[in-house]
Design an enzyme around this catalytic site. Sequence first.
Site, PDB file in Angstrom:
ATOM      1  N   LYS A 257       0.807  -1.285  -0.073  1.00 29.40           N
ATOM      2  CA  LYS A 257       0.242   0.229  -0.177  1.00 29.40           C
ATOM      3  C   LYS A 257       0.808   1.224   0.203  1.00 29.40           C
ATOM      4  O   LYS A 257       2.015   1.194   0.477  1.00 29.40           O
ATOM      5  CB  LYS A 257      -0.722  -0.178   1.322  1.00 29.40           C
ATOM      6  CG  LYS A 257      -2.340  -0.795   1.019  1.00 29.40           C
ATOM      7  CD  LYS A 257      -3.033  -0.321   2.218  1.00 29.40           C
ATOM      8  CE  LYS A 257      -4.490  -1.098   2.020  1.00 29.40           C
ATOM      9  NZ  LYS A 257      -5.588  -0.510   2.761  1.00 29.40           N
TER      10      LYS A 257
ATOM     11  N   GLU B 115       2.602   1.550  13.053  1.00 28.51           N
ATOM     12  CA  GLU B 115       1.863   2.486  12.115  1.00 28.51           C
ATOM     13  C   GLU B 115       0.435   2.980  12.600  1.00 28.51           C
ATOM     14  O   GLU B 115       0.112   3.951  12.841  1.00 28.51           O
ATOM     15  CB  GLU B 115       1.955   2.126  10.770  1.00 28.51           C
ATOM     16  CG  GLU B 115       1.642   3.061   9.524  1.00 28.51           C
ATOM     17  CD  GLU B 115       0.134   3.095   9.264  1.00 28.51           C
ATOM     18  OE1 GLU B 115      -0.221   3.918   8.471  1.00 28.51           O
ATOM     19  OE2 GLU B 115      -0.468   2.123   9.660  1.00 28.51           O
TER      20      GLU B 115
ATOM     21  N   ASN C  81       4.513  -7.508  10.564  1.00 29.99           N
ATOM     22  CA  ASN C  81       3.449  -7.139  11.639  1.00 29.99           C
ATOM     23  C   ASN C  81       3.779  -5.950  12.731  1.00 29.99           C
ATOM     24  O   ASN C  81       3.145  -5.154  13.292  1.00 29.99           O
ATOM     25  CB  ASN C  81       3.397  -8.379  12.721  1.00 29.99           C
ATOM     26  CG  ASN C  81       2.267  -8.444  13.565  1.00 29.99           C
ATOM     27  OD1 ASN C  81       1.136  -7.738  13.360  1.00 29.99           O
ATOM     28  ND2 ASN C  81       2.680  -8.850  14.889  1.00 29.99           N
TER      29      ASN C  81
ATOM     30  N   ALA D  35       2.977  -2.775  10.896  1.00 28.49           N
ATOM     31  CA  ALA D  35       1.500  -2.577  10.814  1.00 28.49           C
ATOM     32  C   ALA D  35       1.234  -2.041  12.306  1.00 28.49           C
ATOM     33  O   ALA D  35       0.333  -0.998  12.462  1.00 28.49           O
ATOM     34  CB  ALA D  35       0.883  -3.657  10.536  1.00 28.49           C
TER      35      ALA D  35
ATOM     36  N   GLU E 117     -12.172 -11.673   8.518  1.00 22.53           N
ATOM     37  CA  GLU E 117     -10.975 -11.513   7.675  1.00 22.53           C
ATOM     38  C   GLU E 117      -9.575 -11.924   8.223  1.00 22.53           C
ATOM     39  O   GLU E 117      -9.326 -11.878   9.433  1.00 22.53           O
ATOM     40  CB  GLU E 117     -10.635  -9.913   7.688  1.00 22.53           C
ATOM     41  CG  GLU E 117      -9.440  -9.609   6.695  1.00 22.53           C
ATOM     42  CD  GLU E 117      -9.500  -7.779   6.709  1.00 22.53           C
ATOM     43  OE1 GLU E 117      -9.719  -7.388   5.702  1.00 22.53           O
ATOM     44  OE2 GLU E 117      -8.808  -7.366   7.781  1.00 22.53           O
TER      45      GLU E 117
HETATM   46  P1  0O2 Z   1      -8.147  -2.199  12.544  1.00 22.00           P
HETATM   47  O1  0O2 Z   1      -8.286  -1.222  13.915  1.00 22.00           O
HETATM   48  O2  0O2 Z   1      -7.014  -2.916  12.473  1.00 22.00           O
HETATM   49  O3  0O2 Z   1      -9.291  -3.172  12.658  1.00 22.00           O
HETATM   50  P2  0O2 Z   1     -12.016  -1.479   1.971  1.00 22.00           P
HETATM   51  O4  0O2 Z   1     -13.108  -2.291   2.202  1.00 22.00           O
HETATM   52  O5  0O2 Z   1     -10.839  -2.122   1.153  1.00 22.00           O
HETATM   53  O6  0O2 Z   1     -12.153  -0.184   1.215  1.00 22.00           O
HETATM   54  P3  0O2 Z   1     -10.965  -1.696   4.550  1.00 22.00           P
HETATM   55  O7  0O2 Z   1     -12.131  -2.159   5.009  1.00 22.00           O
HETATM   56  O8  0O2 Z   1     -10.290  -0.649   5.584  1.00 22.00           O
HETATM   57  O9  0O2 Z   1     -11.227  -1.014   3.063  1.00 22.00           O
HETATM   58  O10 0O2 Z   1     -10.033  -2.780   3.774  1.00 22.00           O
HETATM   59  P4  0O2 Z   1      -8.475  -3.091   3.937  1.00 22.00           P
HETATM   60  O11 0O2 Z   1      -7.745  -1.981   3.181  1.00 22.00           O
HETATM   61  O12 0O2 Z   1      -8.154  -4.430   3.348  1.00 22.00           O
HETATM   62  O13 0O2 Z   1      -8.033  -3.090   5.550  1.00 22.00           O
HETATM   63  C1  0O2 Z   1      -8.488  -3.744   6.499  1.00 22.00           C
HETATM   64  C2  0O2 Z   1      -7.637  -4.183   7.576  1.00 22.00           C
HETATM   65  O14 0O2 Z   1      -6.274  -4.143   7.094  1.00 22.00           O
HETATM   66  C3  0O2 Z   1      -7.697  -2.829   8.276  1.00 22.00           C
HETATM   67  O15 0O2 Z   1      -8.474  -2.446   9.482  1.00 22.00           O
HETATM   68  C4  0O2 Z   1      -6.204  -2.636   9.164  1.00 22.00           C
HETATM   69  O16 0O2 Z   1      -6.220  -3.602  10.156  1.00 22.00           O
HETATM   70  C5  0O2 Z   1      -5.526  -3.385   7.911  1.00 22.00           C
HETATM   71  N1  0O2 Z   1      -4.664  -2.055   7.178  1.00 22.00           N
HETATM   72  C6  0O2 Z   1      -5.080  -1.862   5.970  1.00 22.00           C
HETATM   73  N2  0O2 Z   1      -4.306  -0.810   5.539  1.00 22.00           N
HETATM   74  C7  0O2 Z   1      -3.595  -0.420   6.704  1.00 22.00           C
HETATM   75  C8  0O2 Z   1      -2.354   0.359   6.675  1.00 22.00           C
HETATM   76  O17 0O2 Z   1      -2.072   1.241   6.168  1.00 22.00           O
HETATM   77  N3  0O2 Z   1      -1.800   0.353   8.106  1.00 22.00           N
HETATM   78  C9  0O2 Z   1      -2.234  -0.490   9.016  1.00 22.00           C
HETATM   79  N4  0O2 Z   1      -1.431  -0.425  10.248  1.00 22.00           N
HETATM   80  N5  0O2 Z   1      -3.065  -1.625   9.037  1.00 22.00           N
HETATM   81  C10 0O2 Z   1      -3.887  -1.458   7.595  1.00 22.00           C
HETATM   82  P5  0O2 Z   1      -9.097  -1.307  10.185  1.00 22.00           P
HETATM   83  O18 0O2 Z   1     -10.448  -1.353  10.457  1.00 22.00           O
HETATM   84  O19 0O2 Z   1      -8.708  -0.047   9.211  1.00 22.00           O
HETATM   85  O20 0O2 Z   1      -8.273  -1.156  11.470  1.00 22.00           O
END
Ligand code: 0O2
Length: 263
Positions: free
Chosen positions: A109, A151, A145, A148, A136
């Site tokens: 990304k 970040e 990990n 992530a 997921e």
């Molecule tokens: P949390 O707090 O971890 O649950 P989309 O449906 O594709 O438009 P979505 O649903 O955000 O968007 O899907 P995506 O991009 O696959 O991201 C799903 C999860 O992947 C996120 O959940 C994060 O856990 C992780 N993730 C994705 N991009 C990033 C990033 O740039 N940095 C970090 N640290 N984690 C990421 P949440 O709900 O955002 O967060």
Amino acid sequence: MWKKILMPYEQAVEELTGKFRQMVNQYERLGLYSPIERVEGRVKTLSSILEKCQKKGIEAEDAPEHIEDIAGIRLIVQFVEDIPRVVEIIRGRTDMEVLSEDDYVLGMKESGYRSYHIVVSYAVETILGPQRVQAEIQIRTMAMNFWATLEHSLQYKYEGNVPENIRLRLRGAADALLAMDSEMSSIRDEVMDAQRFFSEKANVVYDILNNIQSLYETENKEAMANIQNEFYELYKTADLPRLHEFNTKLDAIAARKKRQDLS
Ligand code: 0O2
């Protein structure tokens, strides 16, 4: 209302983490290399679900249908090469149906985030009847990990508006970790050999100790003292073929004793 909605997700996380952990145990018990190193799971908090609904412009009651990661499983692997192996394992399972996949390992990304995402449909049997939920599964190396997690904390601290200079440094750190993952892959065979050795040693020592324990019931004190001394000496040398040989010898003594007892 939310308690009832989240219940099957809690059950799915519990069951899925249990199944993946069992898989790791089975690899270890058979002395095989486990492509999964660690298993984590969580149900998204209600505030995080509502926040995501707002971000995506959906109504809260539509969350189960549109938010794929209410149930989240994280599989941490040692090497990038383990990721496709784990993906194949998930694709081949009959208790979960793959709905979609996102490869952020090949396609990092913009932020520097790397991980392989699989959304599955999983059936749970609750006291209110059977229900299918989405979960997921994120598959990533320890280095991915690490990045992530840090970040994510910064995103939280700056409420999604991480300052430009920190974003650039995070991107630099992601590139460094990418190089580290590929460096670790180049010594993968060496590391796997060492881990196989420790796992095989642990299994044979476990069998020897079980044998010694059961021989205590039949052998005299002097014979047992000799057996134990021989084992301690061998253990120090960490010579696997000799440890296997010693275990076979103990198996033979135990079998002979059994035959004598029966006659
Ligand atoms: P949390 O707090 O971890 O649950 P989309 O449906 O594709 O438009 P979505 O649903 O955000 O968007 O899907 P995506 O991009 O696959 O991201 C799903 C999860 O992947 C996120 O959940 C994060 O856990 C992780 N993730 C994705 N991009 C990033 C990033 O740039 N940095 C970090 N640290 N984690 C990421 P949440 O709900 O955002 O967060």
